[in-house]
Design a protein around this motif. Sequence first.
Motif, PDB file in Angstrom:
ATOM      1  N   SER A  20      41.917  34.415  28.361  1.00  0.00           N
ATOM      2  CA  SER A  20      42.621  35.673  28.105  1.00  0.00           C
ATOM      3  C   SER A  20      42.226  36.749  29.102  1.00  0.00           C
ATOM      4  O   SER A  20      43.068  37.534  29.554  1.00  0.00           O
ATOM      5  N   LEU A  21      40.938  36.787  29.462  1.00  0.00           N
ATOM      6  CA  LEU A  21      40.495  37.782  30.433  1.00  0.00           C
ATOM      7  C   LEU A  21      41.129  37.519  31.800  1.00  0.00           C
ATOM      8  O   LEU A  21      41.620  38.440  32.450  1.00  0.00           O
ATOM      9  N   ARG A  22      41.113  36.268  32.224  1.00  0.00           N
ATOM     10  CA  ARG A  22      41.727  35.908  33.516  1.00  0.00           C
ATOM     11  C   ARG A  22      43.198  36.294  33.572  1.00  0.00           C
ATOM     12  O   ARG A  22      43.706  36.791  34.583  1.00  0.00           O
ATOM     13  N   ALA A  23      43.900  36.093  32.455  1.00  0.00           N
ATOM     14  CA  ALA A  23      45.332  36.382  32.403  1.00  0.00           C
ATOM     15  C   ALA A  23      45.641  37.865  32.257  1.00  0.00           C
ATOM     16  O   ALA A  23      46.805  38.269  32.348  1.00  0.00           O
ATOM     17  N   GLY A  24      44.609  38.687  32.010  1.00  0.00           N
ATOM     18  CA  GLY A  24      44.825  40.117  31.833  1.00  0.00           C
ATOM     19  C   GLY A  24      45.178  40.516  30.416  1.00  0.00           C
ATOM     20  O   GLY A  24      45.593  41.655  30.182  1.00  0.00           O
ATOM     21  N   ARG A  25      45.007  39.597  29.462  1.00  0.00           N
ATOM     22  CA  ARG A  25      45.345  39.897  28.064  1.00  0.00           C
ATOM     23  C   ARG A  25      44.140  40.367  27.260  1.00  0.00           C
ATOM     24  O   ARG A  25      44.296  40.803  26.123  1.00  0.00           O
ATOM     25  N   HIS A  26      42.951  40.249  27.814  1.00  0.00           N
ATOM     26  CA  HIS A  26      41.747  40.660  27.094  1.00  0.00           C
ATOM     27  C   HIS A  26      41.667  42.193  27.068  1.00  0.00           C
ATOM     28  O   HIS A  26      42.050  42.853  28.046  1.00  0.00           O
ATOM     29  N   PRO A  27      41.180  42.783  25.969  1.00  0.00           N
ATOM     30  CA  PRO A  27      41.080  44.250  25.926  1.00  0.00           C
ATOM     31  C   PRO A  27      40.134  44.833  26.967  1.00  0.00           C
ATOM     32  O   PRO A  27      40.284  45.995  27.357  1.00  0.00           O
ATOM     33  N   VAL A  28      39.162  44.059  27.421  1.00  0.00           N
ATOM     34  CA  VAL A  28      38.255  44.505  28.473  1.00  0.00           C
ATOM     35  C   VAL A  28      38.827  44.110  29.822  1.00  0.00           C
ATOM     36  O   VAL A  28      39.229  42.968  30.028  1.00  0.00           O
ATOM     37  N   LYS A  29      38.888  45.059  30.743  1.00  0.00           N
ATOM     38  CA  LYS A  29      39.348  44.795  32.102  1.00  0.00           C
ATOM     39  C   LYS A  29      38.185  45.055  33.057  1.00  0.00           C
ATOM     40  O   LYS A  29      37.924  46.191  33.440  1.00  0.00           O
ATOM     41  N   PRO A  30      37.442  44.017  33.422  1.00  0.00           N
ATOM     42  CA  PRO A  30      36.277  44.228  34.287  1.00  0.00           C
ATOM     43  C   PRO A  30      36.683  44.627  35.695  1.00  0.00           C
ATOM     44  O   PRO A  30      37.817  44.403  36.137  1.00  0.00           O
ATOM     45  N   GLU A  31      35.724  45.214  36.390  1.00  0.00           N
ATOM     46  CA  GLU A  31      35.955  45.553  37.792  1.00  0.00           C
ATOM     47  C   GLU A  31      36.094  44.268  38.599  1.00  0.00           C
ATOM     48  O   GLU A  31      35.337  43.319  38.420  1.00  0.00           O
ATOM     49  N   LEU A  32      37.070  44.218  39.486  1.00  0.00           N
ATOM     50  CA  LEU A  32      37.321  43.046  40.327  1.00  0.00           C
ATOM     51  C   LEU A  32      36.729  43.263  41.711  1.00  0.00           C
ATOM     52  O   LEU A  32      36.682  44.392  42.200  1.00  0.00           O
ATOM     53  N   PRO A  33      36.281  42.195  42.381  1.00  0.00           N
ATOM     54  CA  PRO A  33      36.286  40.786  41.954  1.00  0.00           C
ATOM     55  C   PRO A  33      35.279  40.529  40.840  1.00  0.00           C
ATOM     56  O   PRO A  33      34.260  41.215  40.736  1.00  0.00           O
ATOM     57  N   HIS A  34      35.584  39.516  40.032  1.00  0.00           N
ATOM     58  CA  HIS A  34      34.793  39.240  38.836  1.00  0.00           C
ATOM     59  C   HIS A  34      34.522  37.745  38.732  1.00  0.00           C
ATOM     60  O   HIS A  34      35.350  36.910  39.116  1.00  0.00           O
ATOM     61  N   ILE A  35      33.353  37.405  38.182  1.00  0.00           N
ATOM     62  CA  ILE A  35      32.997  36.015  37.906  1.00  0.00           C
ATOM     63  C   ILE A  35      32.991  35.831  36.393  1.00  0.00           C
ATOM     64  O   ILE A  35      32.248  36.516  35.680  1.00  0.00           O
ATOM     65  N   LEU A  36      33.822  34.920  35.898  1.00  0.00           N
ATOM     66  CA  LEU A  36      33.896  34.625  34.475  1.00  0.00           C
ATOM     67  C   LEU A  36      32.703  33.767  34.044  1.00  0.00           C
ATOM     68  O   LEU A  36      31.910  33.332  34.853  1.00  0.00           O
ATOM     69  N   GLY A  37      32.626  33.490  32.732  1.00  0.00           N
ATOM     70  CA  GLY A  37      31.655  32.532  32.220  1.00  0.00           C
ATOM     71  C   GLY A  37      30.563  33.178  31.392  1.00  0.00           C
ATOM     72  O   GLY A  37      29.720  33.915  31.924  1.00  0.00           O
ATOM     73  N   VAL A  38      30.576  32.908  30.083  1.00  0.00           N
ATOM     74  CA  VAL A  38      29.609  33.522  29.166  1.00  0.00           C
ATOM     75  C   VAL A  38      28.528  32.531  28.766  1.00  0.00           C
ATOM     76  O   VAL A  38      27.377  32.638  29.187  1.00  0.00           O
TER      77      VAL A  38
END
Length: 371
Positions: free
Chosen positions: A69-87
Amino acid sequence: MPTLSASPVPAVWPSVPSTVPATMSAVVLDRFGPPDVLALDTVPTPEPGPGEVLVRVAAVCVGRFLDVSLRAGRHPVKPELPHILGVEHAGTVVAVGAEVSGIAVGQHVAVWPVLGCGECAACAEGDKEACPRLRIAGVHGQGAYAEYTAVPAAAVWAIPDDLDPATAAGVALAGPVAMNQLRRAGLREGDWVLVLGAASALGSTTAELARHLGARVIGTSRASWKRERLLGLGLEAALDPTSDSFADDVRALTGGAGVAVVVDDLGEPEIFARATDVLAPRGAVVSSGAFLGGTVPLNLARLYTLNQRILGVRTGNDASARELWAEVGRGFRPVVDRSFPLEAAALAHRFLEADDNMGRIVLTTAAADNG
């Protein structure tokens, strides 16, 4: 160039390098969009600050909400780009920062970087999931689709010696969330539990954990092949929640009593209504997601007449993590579907978006494959 594909084989633990490299490979998101926006790049290797450790990543989970969801832009949080995913990830500690004790270089760990502010009433009471300033590495900060991560020592959990990296990553976050769901609901041994979307990453973890804790579990899925897989895990039943006979089937299984706990990570209105119809008196519904809706019907007369509860559980906390890892030590394991190499992150995202998974999906690094 060989075709990138998935593998059922778990990664191995990476070794401690003689020297930590100045740069590393990472999958970088430079714009929101479809899976193809994920690209392998070379970036600076992070350095552990005070209270942090540097982890050489072996495996990292691909999550529907925190990654896709974050990658697609649907997540409520919009991190500063460029960004590395993975929790949620697992790996080998290769360096420790100042003010860190009890964690050694070479130790194999699982990482759950969900951090409260440490100052609010929720944090003081051990409920950091309710912290208004909750932060998640991989969402609010850089994540673990990379060879190395620098994470707070408080986010690192020691793991049993016999656990492989994919399994450790698979339980790192979903496990504490599932434990929090079941404990908040007041689960007791022998209770009937209904898990909606039980083939999903979190749903399968919750279903397996409830079964491990002695509950009698009914899982749901609209896909027949997933229902067959759920039965193979040892669930009491696997039902189609859209079937006309769903409520009658649940009542027949439970001797007419209904289920003590419903776990709903979907939020689909029709399915929610069907599930609450089979909730027993004094039962609890736990909600930890709303991928298919968010606004659901609720029969208030039934709720107060039968003394039922509806609970929201955002994530896990330190207490649920400690309980979870204790159960891992007693043999609990999550359902891990398959792994993809780190450079195939886009393929893994497409696989998850197609809803082709049964359990967790992980990415493994070259370091984890080669040791």
